[in-house]
Design an enzyme around this catalytic site. Structure first.
Site, PDB file in Angstrom:
ATOM      1  N   CYS A 170     -31.500  23.921 -21.356  1.00  0.00           N
ATOM      2  CA  CYS A 170     -32.149  24.381 -22.578  1.00  0.00           C
ATOM      3  C   CYS A 170     -31.249  25.361 -23.296  1.00  0.00           C
ATOM      4  CB  CYS A 170     -33.507  24.990 -22.227  1.00  0.00           C
ATOM      5  SG  CYS A 170     -33.735  25.247 -20.467  1.00  0.00           S
TER       6      CYS A 170
ATOM      7  N   ARG B 152     -30.700  20.150 -28.010  1.00  0.00           N
ATOM      8  CA  ARG B 152     -30.523  20.038 -26.565  1.00  0.00           C
ATOM      9  C   ARG B 152     -31.788  19.543 -25.870  1.00  0.00           C
ATOM     10  NH1 ARG B 152     -26.005  23.172 -24.755  1.00  0.00           N
ATOM     11  NH2 ARG B 152     -26.978  23.517 -22.754  1.00  0.00           N
TER      12      ARG B 152
ATOM     13  N   LYS C  84     -29.868  17.149 -24.307  1.00  0.00           N
ATOM     14  CA  LYS C  84     -28.529  16.699 -24.674  1.00  0.00           C
ATOM     15  C   LYS C  84     -27.528  16.946 -23.561  1.00  0.00           C
ATOM     16  CE  LYS C  84     -25.356  15.128 -27.466  1.00  0.00           C
ATOM     17  NZ  LYS C  84     -25.299  13.681 -27.726  1.00  0.00           N
TER      18      LYS C  84
ATOM     19  N   TRP D 227     -36.687  23.536 -21.303  1.00  0.00           N
ATOM     20  CA  TRP D 227     -36.943  22.158 -20.880  1.00  0.00           C
ATOM     21  C   TRP D 227     -37.495  22.230 -19.466  1.00  0.00           C
ATOM     22  CZ3 TRP D 227     -35.274  18.644 -17.110  1.00  0.00           C
ATOM     23  CH2 TRP D 227     -35.481  17.291 -17.388  1.00  0.00           C
TER      24      TRP D 227
ATOM     25  N   LYS E 294     -29.982   2.976 -25.461  1.00  0.00           N
ATOM     26  CA  LYS E 294     -30.273   3.576 -26.767  1.00  0.00           C
ATOM     27  C   LYS E 294     -31.708   3.295 -27.188  1.00  0.00           C
ATOM     28  CE  LYS E 294     -26.859   5.861 -27.357  1.00  0.00           C
ATOM     29  NZ  LYS E 294     -27.046   6.028 -25.941  1.00  0.00           N
TER      30      LYS E 294
ATOM     31  N   GLU F  25     -25.657  -0.207 -22.575  1.00  0.00           N
ATOM     32  CA  GLU F  25     -25.710   0.894 -23.534  1.00  0.00           C
ATOM     33  C   GLU F  25     -26.706   0.609 -24.648  1.00  0.00           C
ATOM     34  OE1 GLU F  25     -24.874   4.459 -25.611  1.00  0.00           O
ATOM     35  OE2 GLU F  25     -24.799   3.827 -23.518  1.00  0.00           O
TER      36      GLU F  25
ATOM     37  N   GLU G 179     -34.127   5.358 -25.038  1.00  0.00           N
ATOM     38  CA  GLU G 179     -34.060   6.798 -25.280  1.00  0.00           C
ATOM     39  C   GLU G 179     -34.868   7.226 -26.497  1.00  0.00           C
ATOM     40  OE1 GLU G 179     -29.841   8.568 -23.783  1.00  0.00           O
ATOM     41  OE2 GLU G 179     -29.729   7.162 -25.450  1.00  0.00           O
TER      42      GLU G 179
ATOM     43  N   ASN H 237     -31.304  29.333 -17.736  1.00  0.00           N
ATOM     44  CA  ASN H 237     -31.086  27.890 -17.621  1.00  0.00           C
ATOM     45  C   ASN H 237     -30.627  27.597 -16.203  1.00  0.00           C
ATOM     46  OD1 ASN H 237     -31.623  27.588 -20.321  1.00  0.00           O
ATOM     47  ND2 ASN H 237     -29.504  27.241 -20.942  1.00  0.00           N
ATOM     48  N   GLY H 238     -31.079  26.489 -15.638  1.00  0.00           N
ATOM     49  CA  GLY H 238     -30.674  26.121 -14.284  1.00  0.00           C
ATOM     50  C   GLY H 238     -31.868  26.009 -13.363  1.00  0.00           C
TER      51      GLY H 238
ATOM     52  N   HIS I  51     -31.241 -15.077 -12.200  1.00  0.00           N
ATOM     53  CA  HIS I  51     -31.536 -14.554 -10.862  1.00  0.00           C
ATOM     54  C   HIS I  51     -32.687 -13.563 -10.894  1.00  0.00           C
ATOM     55  CE1 HIS I  51     -28.096 -16.528  -9.012  1.00  0.00           C
ATOM     56  NE2 HIS I  51     -27.381 -16.154 -10.071  1.00  0.00           N
TER      57      HIS I  51
END
Length: 610
Positions: A2, A27, A605, A74, A487, A483, A490, A100-101, A506
């Site tokens: 965050c 973020r 982020k 966050w 996207k 990818e 997300e 943060n952490g 398969h």
């Protein structure tokens, strides 16, 4: 994961904290708050929700202070709520901390503090740290030493800022595994988790390293390590402008960053291509080229979108440089006791340069004697500093949570590394020059693709109500399928999966019916005919097909529902072009659904925790 901001000086800190928090919204976060100390009071204001909600609360408070800290959270320990939002306080509300952490041993620490009579108001690990510092304040009567002693008991990661009513002339900050910088001003100083929060006020910053603790005053700062030893910190000049982190007239950062790709791709290769010699020049690898070229093996370690870039890099390096390559999720690599030798080169890819799992993998590989290379976007980031050598992608600030221009720039850098190694080994001059010509043509080809924006928006409107998507590609385009699916997941919250096209039969073919859109990457390459067969298999089961094809393909449109035509280039560079329509498709579907494209739910982020 965050945002952290802080200010000490002669100005009212509240507008500065709010602007800094707004700069860090990209973020990802779920609550916000500030804590201030002035001569009359200590005050915390926080809310579940956005910085705009916090700003409204502060408007009614009529507060002013020259010392303050702010945070966007966050959630890790405890759900999003006002109680769990930062800052957290000691019991007498004279000490405020933002963090943060993750404190991994918070439960045992909390139990001991409860036994000492401390009361807890939240579910967070951070509040444990607030009370632990308070415990040592009572013993040491000095904020810096209290923080230092407390952190010596902590297991886990942190970037923290602490202020205390009885020492209102300082902010104490510390870092281990979570980025933190000090911004140097004139009779004012700042702290932040990201330089983006500071560039309105200063271009001079000090990067804290793991184990650093600093006292930040309004006119100087003083740094030690966690063992109480003096350290000298270098001041760095940040080459970034406010314009680079604003939307520039676009409705979203993500669209702006997609549209910036002609420039970002050019910047990634600018000054690095030597046509006459048919080779690339990468200053960050100087002196290591032969060791890399003679590696027994190259390992690429990354997470998320960067991992997909690594998969494309595997195809490039094996095809042209002839070196065995393995691509590893950093989150698995760090824990599975990988076999690494001094003859290996390990490449670590991270947009932020702070990704916790990737950074931990780097440190593990260094212990085992491998050559460690970083591919990062953020200058001065942890991975950039701790790698033996590396290459910046020079994509410019990427604010949108879903990575776009950083991905294509990562592919450019991997192409440059491939060209360098291939020419060092067995590629002839003519082939090297052919690759350079194609790389130099990428910018104009990307510009051409971006002109399809309105066409892609129309297609996106058709598919925006779908609940599931399947993305299929072969060879270089299997990672692009992954990818593209990522996207969409997300930012639109639509379930999507990427697969190698040949693997469809398969298992995933069981999902296909008239309600299942299938996106095919069908370039005219060595597996084109095979992809055509896969398209026929989907068509036979009434699947809805959208194909990304080359401009000269006049066949596929007869057998699919929609096509998007893009320019052709050599196989190793084609993913740089073919991913862009998928970025625009995901963007326009999310916008059509009315979603927050730049700040999708639950995502951050820079993932600086496990």
């Amino acid at each position: 994961m965050c945002g952290i901001v802080g200010y000490i000086g002669n100005k009212n800190c509240i507008p500065i904290l709010i602007e800094g928090l707004k700069r860090l919204e990209y973020r990802g976060y779920d609550s916000a708050g500030i804590g201030i100390i002035n001569s009359e009071e200590c005050k915390v204001v926080k809310t579940k929700g956005k910085v705009a909600d916090l700003e409204k609360l502060l408007y009614n408070e009529n507060l002013s202070a020259n010392l303050g800290i702010g945070h966007t959270r966050w959630a890790t320990h405890g759900e999003p709520s006002i109680e769990n939002a930062h800052p957290h306080m000691n019991n007498d509300k004279t000490l405020f901390i933002i963090h943060n952490g993750i404190i991994e041993n918070y439960a045992s620490l909390k139990k001991g503090l409860i036994n000492e009579g401390y009361k807890f108001l939240s579910e967070t690990d951070t509040e444990v740290l607030a009370h632990l510092i308070d415990h040592y304040l009572k013993l040491k009567n000095n904020l810096f030493q209290a923080v230092r002693y407390a952190l010596n008991e902590v297991e886990g990661t942190y970037g923290i800022a602490v202020i205390y009513k009885e020492e209102p002339d300082k902010i104490v900050v510390a870092r281990k595994g979570s980025p933190l910088v000090i911004g140097i001003g004139k009779n004012e100083n700042f702290i932040a988790s990201d330089v983006n929060a500071l560039i309105t006020y200063t271009s001079q910053v000090v990067y804290l390293e793991d184990g650093d603790i600093a006292e930040v005053y309004k006119d100087h700062f003083h740094a030690k390590n966690i063992h109480d030893e003096e350290i000298i910190k270098e001041i760095h000049e940040v080459d970034m402008s406010v314009d680079e982190i604003t939307k520039g007239g676009y409705p979203h950062f993500m669209l702006k960053e997609i549209m910036e790709q002609p420039e970002s791709i050019y910047n990634s290769m600018r000054g690095r291509l030597l046509y006459e010699e048919g080779i690339s020049k990468l200053g960050g690898l100087q002196g290591y080229e032969d060791r890399i070229a003679n590696s027994d093996r190259i390992i690429i370690s990354a997470c998320g979108t960067s991992w997909h870039a690594g998969l494309v890099g595997e195809y490039m390096l094996e095809q042209y440089a002839g070196i065995p390559v393995e691509v590893e999720y950093a989150s698995e690599f760090r824990y599975r006791r990988p076999i690494i030798t001094p003859k290996d080169t390990v490449i670590f890819i991270s947009q932020s340069g702070e990704t916790a799992d990737t950074l931990a993998s780097l440190r593990e590989a260094k212990k085992k004697g491998a050559l460690c290379l970083g591919i990062c976007n953020v200058v001065g980031s942890s991975i950039a500093r701790e790698s033996d050598a590396g290459v910046y992608i020079h994509a410019g600030p990427e604010i949108g949570v879903a990575s776009t221009k950083a991905f294509t720039s990562q592919l450019v850098v991997l192409s440059l590394i491939t060209l360098l190694l291939a020419r060092k080994k067995n590629m002839n001059l003519q082939d090297g020059q052919e690759i350079i010509k194609e790389m130099q043509s990428l910018t104009k080809k990307v510009e051409k693709i971006l002109k399809l924006n309105d066409e892609i928006k129309t297609i996106a409107d058709i598919y925006s109500d779908c609940k599931n998507f399947l993305y299929l590609g072969r060879g270089y385009h299997f990672p692009v399928a992954l990818e593209g699916a990522l996207k969409l997941k997300e930012i639109s919250y639509i379930h999507a999966e990427g697969y190698p096209a040949a693997e469809m039969k398969h298992g995933p073919i069981a999902l296909i019916d008239e309600n299942m859109p299938v996106v095919f990457l069908a370039m005219k390459d060595s597996v084109y005919e095979k992809v055509l067969s896969n398209i026929q298999e989907v068509k036979a089961r009434k699947g809805r097909i959208l194909a990304i094809v080359n401009e000269d393909d006049d066949h596929i449109e007869k057998i699919v529902d929609h096509v998007i035509r893009i320019p052709k280039t050599i196989d190793m560079l084609q993913p740089i072009l073919s991913v862009i329509p998928l970025q625009l498709l995901a963007y326009h579907i999310a916008v059509k659904k009315g979603l927050n494209v730049d700040q999708p739910r639950n995502l951050a982020k820079s993932v600086t925790v496990e």
